[in-house]
Write a protein that holds these residues in place. Structure first.
Motif, mmCIF file in Angstrom:
data_model
loop_
_atom_site.group_PDB
_atom_site.id
_atom_site.type_symbol
_atom_site.label_atom_id
_atom_site.label_comp_id
_atom_site.label_asym_id
_atom_site.label_seq_id
_atom_site.Cartn_x
_atom_site.Cartn_y
_atom_site.Cartn_z
ATOM 1 N N ASP A 158 1.423 10.045 6.093
ATOM 2 C CA ASP A 158 2.873 10.181 6.264
ATOM 3 C C ASP A 158 3.516 9.013 6.996
ATOM 4 O OD1 ASP A 158 2.768 12.712 5.028
ATOM 5 O OD2 ASP A 158 2.214 13.625 6.941
ATOM 6 N N LYS A 159 2.745 7.949 7.306
ATOM 7 C CA LYS A 159 3.313 6.814 8.032
ATOM 8 C C LYS A 159 3.062 5.473 7.342
ATOM 9 C CE LYS A 159 3.106 8.911 12.641
ATOM 10 N NZ LYS A 159 2.583 8.769 14.037
ATOM 11 N N LEU A 160 1.824 5.244 6.921
ATOM 12 C CA LEU A 160 1.448 3.914 6.462
ATOM 13 C C LEU A 160 0.364 4.024 5.396
ATOM 14 C CD1 LEU A 160 2.155 0.924 7.336
ATOM 15 C CD2 LEU A 160 0.025 0.983 8.651
ATOM 16 N N SER A 161 0.441 3.120 4.417
ATOM 17 C CA SER A 161 -0.581 3.055 3.382
ATOM 18 C C SER A 161 -0.845 1.596 3.038
ATOM 19 C CB SER A 161 -0.128 3.820 2.128
ATOM 20 O OG SER A 161 -1.068 3.653 1.076
ATOM 21 N N PHE A 162 -2.128 1.224 2.979
ATOM 22 C CA PHE A 162 -2.519 -0.131 2.595
ATOM 23 C C PHE A 162 -3.497 -0.046 1.438
ATOM 24 C CE2 PHE A 162 -5.558 -3.654 2.779
ATOM 25 C CZ PHE A 162 -4.689 -4.732 2.653
ATOM 26 N N ARG A 190 -4.115 -7.566 -6.295
ATOM 27 C CA ARG A 190 -2.841 -7.145 -5.723
ATOM 28 C C ARG A 190 -3.077 -6.295 -4.484
ATOM 29 N NH1 ARG A 190 -0.881 -4.297 -11.038
ATOM 30 N NH2 ARG A 190 -2.669 -2.966 -11.481
ATOM 31 N N THR A 191 -2.135 -6.394 -3.575
ATOM 32 C CA THR A 191 -2.196 -5.606 -2.350
ATOM 33 C C THR A 191 -0.807 -5.069 -2.030
ATOM 34 O OG1 THR A 191 -2.856 -5.653 -0.013
ATOM 35 C CG2 THR A 191 -1.826 -7.639 -0.888
ATOM 36 N N ARG A 192 -0.778 -3.882 -1.429
ATOM 37 C CA ARG A 192 0.472 -3.231 -1.056
ATOM 38 C C ARG A 192 0.363 -2.694 0.367
ATOM 39 N NH1 ARG A 192 1.454 -5.578 -5.013
ATOM 40 N NH2 ARG A 192 2.323 -4.827 -6.988
ATOM 41 N N LEU A 193 1.430 -2.893 1.133
ATOM 42 C CA LEU A 193 1.554 -2.306 2.455
ATOM 43 C C LEU A 193 2.823 -1.468 2.445
ATOM 44 C CD1 LEU A 193 0.622 -2.022 5.393
ATOM 45 C CD2 LEU A 193 1.938 -4.088 5.922
ATOM 46 N N ASP A 194 2.661 -0.151 2.461
ATOM 47 C CA ASP A 194 3.777 0.781 2.334
ATOM 48 C C ASP A 194 4.084 1.439 3.673
ATOM 49 O OD1 ASP A 194 3.590 0.199 -0.362
ATOM 50 O OD2 ASP A 194 2.405 1.985 -0.834
ATOM 51 N N PHE A 195 5.351 1.369 4.065
ATOM 52 C CA PHE A 195 5.835 2.040 5.260
ATOM 53 C C PHE A 195 6.537 3.316 4.799
ATOM 54 C CE2 PHE A 195 5.631 -2.484 6.015
ATOM 55 C CZ PHE A 195 4.972 -2.571 7.232
ATOM 56 N N LEU A 196 5.913 4.448 5.059
ATOM 57 C CA LEU A 196 6.323 5.696 4.436
ATOM 58 C C LEU A 196 7.423 6.404 5.221
ATOM 59 C CD1 LEU A 196 2.737 7.021 3.568
ATOM 60 C CD2 LEU A 196 4.254 5.582 2.163
ATOM 61 N N ASN A 197 8.432 6.872 4.465
ATOM 62 C CA ASN A 197 9.473 7.748 5.011
ATOM 63 C C ASN A 197 10.172 7.154 6.231
ATOM 64 O OD1 ASN A 197 8.684 9.802 3.107
ATOM 65 N ND2 ASN A 197 6.981 10.311 4.474
ATOM 66 N N ILE A 198 10.494 5.859 6.156
ATOM 67 C CA ILE A 198 11.150 5.240 7.318
ATOM 68 C C ILE A 198 12.672 5.257 7.205
ATOM 69 C CG2 ILE A 198 9.163 3.765 7.758
ATOM 70 C CD1 ILE A 198 10.794 1.436 6.644
ATOM 71 N N ILE A 199 13.193 5.465 5.991
ATOM 72 C CA ILE A 199 14.636 5.601 5.799
ATOM 73 C C ILE A 199 14.867 6.939 5.113
ATOM 74 C CG2 ILE A 199 16.727 4.593 4.834
ATOM 75 C CD1 ILE A 199 15.296 1.922 4.716
ATOM 76 N N SER A 200 15.044 7.999 5.902
ATOM 77 C CA SER A 200 15.122 9.345 5.373
ATOM 78 C C SER A 200 13.838 9.624 4.598
ATOM 79 C CB SER A 200 16.375 9.496 4.491
ATOM 80 O OG SER A 200 16.510 10.823 4.048
ATOM 81 N N ASP A 201 13.947 9.947 3.304
ATOM 82 C CA ASP A 201 12.756 10.172 2.494
ATOM 83 C C ASP A 201 12.319 8.918 1.749
ATOM 84 O OD1 ASP A 201 12.583 12.829 3.233
ATOM 85 O OD2 ASP A 201 13.887 13.497 1.594
ATOM 86 N N ARG A 202 12.941 7.784 2.030
ATOM 87 C CA ARG A 202 12.605 6.537 1.340
ATOM 88 C C ARG A 202 11.513 5.782 2.081
ATOM 89 N NH1 ARG A 202 14.945 7.112 -3.643
ATOM 90 N NH2 ARG A 202 17.109 7.786 -3.447
#
Length: 237
Positions: A158-162, A190-202
């Motif tokens: 629910d916070k971060l995904s790499f 390819r690599t992705r660093l996702d910051f989850l739910n930091i702008i409402s549900d975005r």
């Protein structure tokens, strides 16, 4: 050909909202919609250079090195991308268009809330067109390719995904009009660093892709290597 390809992209984008990643213990459809469908935009340094054996000094070469603008839609199963170089990007003579649709089916051998490891199987369709306003020849090839590789995902729930993924592929290439073709070998990281739910549900996502694609065609003067880096920022839909 280009119009059919663009139509296919639009249809795929509509259908992709319902696409889900297949894996052992897959996530729910609601989770996929809220955190895994992204619109991405960024820039792509591109190198396009001749790789054939023709040493004729009078042979026209479409070699260039420039930076493309990139836009694409992405979820765990499907991505559709557009990259281009023209006068709008500051290019003088080179013109570059790259349209791609990639489908991935990921199989997880290890899966938990914080870690995932497995094998992706990929099917991709790619159209590349390169022109130079000072030359008469142009390069236009459509590739259909299959690939298999490996991926790993680490999460803070629910916070971060790499994620990190590598995918070598092999396919067949045809020219515009089908006059000549050949084979294509590529390697994608390819690599992705996702910051989850930091702008409402975005969620926000930083992305980096590296790909080298080598064309071995019937006409030796069109044997080129295409290499690009993509740096993108994405927002979940």
């Amino acid at each position: 050909m280009k119009s059919k390809f663009l139509l296919f992209i639009l249809i795929s984008l509509s259908a992709s909202v319902h696409a889900q990643m297949f894996s052992v213990g897959g996530e729910s459809e609601q989770q996929q919609r809220s955190s895994s469908n992204y619109f991405r935009a960024g820039f792509s340094p591109v190198i396009f250079e001749y790789a054939g054996d023709n040493t004729d000094p009078n042979q026209e070469r479409l070699n260039f090195e420039s930076t493309a603008l990139t836009f694409f839609f992405e979820n765990p199963a499907l991505s559709a991308s557009l990259s281009f170089i023209n006068g709008l990007t500051g290019a003088e003579n080179e013109r570059y268009l790259n349209l791609s649709i990639d489908y991935l089916n990921r199989f997880s051998f290890v899966r938990s809330r914080s870690f995932q490891f497995g094998i992706p199987f990929g099917l991709s369709s790619n159209l590349v067109n390169v022109q130079n306003e000072e030359l008469t020849d142009d390069f236009s090839q459509t590739v259909l390719a299959l690939g298999v590789g490996a991926f790993v995902v680490a999460r803070v729930p629910d916070k971060l995904s790499f994620s990190l993924e590598g995918l070598p592929s092999y396919g067949f290439s045809n020219s515009r009009g089908g006059l000549f073709g050949g084979s294509n070998k590529s390697l994608l990281f390819r690599t992705r660093l996702d910051f989850l739910n930091i702008i409402s549900d975005r969620s926000l996502s930083l992305g980096y892709d590296f790909k080298i694609s080598s064309y071995d065609l019937d006409e030796d003067e069109f044997d080129y290597d295409l290499t690009y880096h993509r740096v993108t920022l994405g927002i979940s839909l």
